[in-house]
Design an enzyme around this catalytic site. Structure first.
Site: not given
Length: 349
Positions: A84, A145
């Site tokens: 990340r 998503d």
């Protein structure tokens, strides 16, 4: 624009490829698509960058050859690893370093003509900022998503929907046997694409999305009406990012408790969680990832940098990465699937 020599040797193009953000089915298929096209068709040299942008900051890299690509189509996860790390924000790896400057220096030291960035919304933002530094990038969107702006579909989405739909199918038997309401929570913090597509495919009676406000009384009334019609069990599909008055609880848990309070019907909840990210990609996602990977290399060969590969209709194309950065794709209340769902009696809250 002239294409650089694709023959192997000193003049061959040298590209890097990294994967950033959350894992999803199809990443390895995209890596394979990039590398096979680059090596076999264009004679490029490919450098695999480990752990996303963190690996570009620490120069954790390796040369990728064709032998490393065997079996990747169906393999889950990412062989390059991910992180990340956000190189344009403080913190993370090397928190005291001038990370943007280091990023640029490392790309130069590694002699990379372009960096292929495979990732979601955060990766698109970082890729746009890299272009601002003068680093050549081409981006490939991936996320379960399906919320990256500018592309109809991201790879990973179809696989996640298939997993969620299978779970919903399995809950029908338990709900029917016990005459219960079964609530299943699926992923989707700010966008409800997985909930919408799996809920509709799985025969959900209530589908709650972050983009469409709901009233729990309306939900309760819809479930009671089903009982009055002789339908003694119901399936409720909930996106994890819907608004609740108790942020400490999972959205599914909150909705299950509210439904039981409103209706008196025995209600149970299941949180599907990270299962949606795992496993082998569907054939659709394998093919989409392969097409996107190949198109990314074609853009590089033609020195068309600063582009994000996209699926628009049936065609693979691209758009300026700067037009993507900072945007997100949301479900509209007028989406065809929402409109058709309402026509057949699905409650959206």
């Amino acid at each position: 624009m002239a294409v650089r020599s694709t023959k192997k040797g000193d003049n061959a193009m040298r590209i890097g490829v990294l994967t950033s953000g959350g894992d999803c089915p199809g990443i390895n298929a995209a890596i394979r698509g990039v590398c096979k096209c680059a090596i076999s068709h264009y004679g490029m040299e490919v450098i695999g960058i480990h752990s996303g942008f963190e690996g570009l900051l620490t120069k954790e890299v390796e040369i990728i050859d064709e032998n490393a690509l065997s079996g990747l189509l169906s393999q889950y996860g990412t062989i390059l690893g991910s992180s990340r790390e956000q190189p344009f924000k403080r913190g993370g790896v090397m928190p005291d370093a001038d990370k943007p400057t280091l990023l640029k220096e490392n790309v130069k030291d590694l002699r990379l003509d372009c960096v292929v960035c495979i990732g979601g919304n955060g990766t698109m933002d970082t890729a746009a900022k890299m272009m601002g530094l003068g680093i050549n990038v081409v981006a490939i969107p991936k996320t379960i998503d399906n919320d990256v702006w500018g592309t109809d579909t991201t790879f990973g989405f179809d696989s996640a929907v298939s997993i969620a739909t299978d779970a919903i199918d399995r809950l029908h038997s338990t709900a029917s046997s016990h005459k219960r309401v079964m609530v299943i929570e699926v992923m989707g913090h700010r966008s409800g694409w997985i909930a919408l597509y799996s809920g509709m495919a799985g025969g959900g009676d209530v589908i709650l999305l972050p983009e469409i406000p709901y009233n729990i009384t309306n939900v309760g009334n819809a479930l009671i009406d089903r009982i009055k019609k002789g339908k003694y069990y119901s399936i409720v599909v909930v996106a994890e990012g819907i608004q609740t008055t108790n942020p400490r609880k999972h959205a599914g848990e909150f909705i299950a408790e509210e439904i039981e309070y409103e209706t008196g019907i025995e209600t149970r909840q299941t949180v599907l969680g990270y299962i949606q990210r795992g496993g082998s990609p569907t054939s659709f996602d394998r093919n989409l990832a392969t097409r996107m990977g190949g198109h990314a290399v074609e853009l590089i060969a033609n020195q068309q940098y600063g582009r994000m590969v996209a699926l628009q209709g049936a065609k693979i194309t691209s758009l300026d990465i700067r037009d993507v950065a900072g945007k997100q794709k949301y479900v509209s209340s007028q989406d065809d699937l929402v409109v058709e769902g309402r026509k057949i009696g699905v409650c959206f809250g």
